[in-house]
Write an enzyme that holds these catalytic residues in place. Structure first.
Site, short mmCIF file in Angstrom:
data_model
loop_
_atom_site.label_atom_id
_atom_site.label_comp_id
_atom_site.label_asym_id
_atom_site.label_seq_id
_atom_site.Cartn_x
_atom_site.Cartn_y
_atom_site.Cartn_z
N ARG A 38 0.83 -1.22 0.00
CA ARG A 38 0.00 0.00 0.00
C ARG A 38 0.86 1.26 0.00
O ARG A 38 0.49 2.27 -0.61
CB ARG A 38 -0.92 -0.03 1.23
CG ARG A 38 -1.85 1.17 1.36
CD ARG A 38 -2.78 0.98 2.56
NE ARG A 38 -3.49 2.19 2.92
CZ ARG A 38 -4.65 2.57 2.42
NH1 ARG A 38 -5.24 1.82 1.50
NH2 ARG A 38 -5.24 3.69 2.81
N LEU A 63 -6.88 7.64 -1.38
CA LEU A 63 -6.95 6.20 -1.11
C LEU A 63 -7.96 5.97 0.00
O LEU A 63 -7.92 6.65 1.03
CB LEU A 63 -5.59 5.66 -0.67
CG LEU A 63 -4.55 5.34 -1.74
CD1 LEU A 63 -3.18 5.15 -1.09
CD2 LEU A 63 -4.94 4.09 -2.50
N SER A 64 -8.86 5.02 -0.19
CA SER A 64 -9.79 4.65 0.88
C SER A 64 -9.05 3.86 1.95
O SER A 64 -7.93 3.38 1.75
CB SER A 64 -10.94 3.82 0.32
OG SER A 64 -11.76 4.59 -0.53
N ALA A 65 -9.68 3.70 3.10
CA ALA A 65 -9.08 2.94 4.20
C ALA A 65 -8.94 1.47 3.80
O ALA A 65 -9.75 0.93 3.04
CB ALA A 65 -9.95 3.06 5.44
#
Length: 359
Positions: A38, A63-65
């Site tokens: 990530r 970026l989403s969690a």
């Protein structure tokens, strides 16, 4: 959105936490998450936050969690050979993980509103293909990204097996999203503050499941052009692979199968250990317990043991030194690359088989 699991020290620890919290539940999804770090999709100055279960935004980059992406990946029920459309494809992190599962005969398209983010995603994809240790371990479905508003997709576009929308969908756009699906397809999107899974069970039949409460920024409404006409987004064409590309896939696949067969027979192909371990000069420790980065050791006494204070101190030093050495992993060995480079072929053909990768 996020914060559902503890932060990790690295990508693997983050994935361990997501598994423990049951956000990652299947082997395919776990393998994809572990294969792509990530942090590689963060700007350098923000990488210290990459392994927290939090969304990240800088300018147009978002970026989403991790807990959201893992729920999305599980809900999509991805399989090799499917077609996937990512609406609001952003950095390409999710699309690249999906591509590891779809394989070489899938379709992997993304639509992103901001042109600078599209370029960022293409750069990250190029770096992954050229340098990632994971690339040769999978048959990859390379994503294709286009810039535009996902609410203005050309009506003559093809339908997809799987669709994800990474922005909040208003109720009036629900039918539009559903029509992007093939019969039997799955759509995952934030709808009315809930991450929602919709399965198309027939030409006009649907099953809906609410997965979890979420908070997403809403879709940006389209702006008309000066002529008053919508700016239609043309999705990438469904490309047919060339005979040359199919031959490359077949050769790489044959080498991988041969390597797996050798490994199953114990025929010389051995996985490199994650850590290099040195045999201790003496083995008096019977039990070693690691807790919160500290080492606690206990020993069952033996009458023949030398129980002097100096020996006990030496044992403790050896355990501490071994722990330090084991924290430094050796670089992984790319067996596929080694095998290709040994083939009796001209160098240009070898590097074509390796996708001109740097390592």
């Amino acid at each position: 959105m996020g914060g559902a699991v503890s932060a990790g020290e690295d990508n693997d620890e983050l994935i361990d936490n997501l598994k423990e919290a049951q956000y990652i539940r299947t082997d395919l999804v776990e393998q994809a998450f572990r294969a792509i770090d990530r942090a590689d999709y963060y700007l350098e100055e923000f990488k210290e936050n990459a392994y927290k279960d939090l969304a990240w935004k800088h300018g147009n980059i978002h970026l989403s969690a991790p807990c959201i992406y893992s729920e999305v990946m599980e809900a999509l029920d991805l399989q090799p050979g499917l077609s996937f459309l990512n609406l609001g494809s952003g950095t390409g992190y999710l699309s690249s993980m999906v591509g590891l599962i779809l394989g070489p005969f899938g379709v992997n398209h993304g639509v992103e509103l901001h042109s600078d983010v599209t370029e960022y995603a293409k750069q990250k994809l190029d770096v992954f293909i050229r340098t990632s240790d994971s690339f040769d371990k999978f048959d990859f479905c390379e994503p294709s990204f286009v810039t535009g508003n996902c609410l203005e997709i050309s009506p003559d576009c093809c339908q997809y097996d799987r669709v994800y929308c990474g922005a909040g969908v208003q109720k009036e756009h629900e039918e539009y999203m559903k029509n992007l699906l093939k019969v039997g397809g799955i759509l995952v999107m934030p709808l009315e503050e809930k991450l929602t899974k919709i399965t198309r069970t027939g030409p006009s039949a649907w099953e809906t499941k609410k997965i979890l409460a979420v908070s997403f920024a809403p879709l940006v409404q389209p702006c008309r052009s000066e002529s008053g006409q919508p700016r239609l987004v043309q999705l990438p064409p469904l490309a047919v692979r060339s005979l040359q590309d199919l031959a490359r896939l077949a050769i790489r696949g044959s080498i991988k199968r041969a390597m797996r067969q050798e490994a199953s027979r114990g025929g010389g192909l051995k996985s490199t250990p994650m850590f290099k371990r040195r045999r201790l000069r003496r083995r008096r420790m019977e039990t070693i317990v690691f807790l919160d980065k500290e080492v606690f050791a206990s020993r069952i006494s033996n009458p023949s043991d030398d129980t002097s204070y100096e020996d006990a101190e030496e044992d403790r030093r050896e355990v501490a030194e071994r722990t330090l050495r084991e924290a430094k992993p050796e670089p992984p060995v790319n067996f596929l690359r080694q095998r290709v480079l040994r083939l009796p072929l001209p160098d240009p053909l070898k590097y074509y088989l390796l996708y001109y990768r740097e390592k």
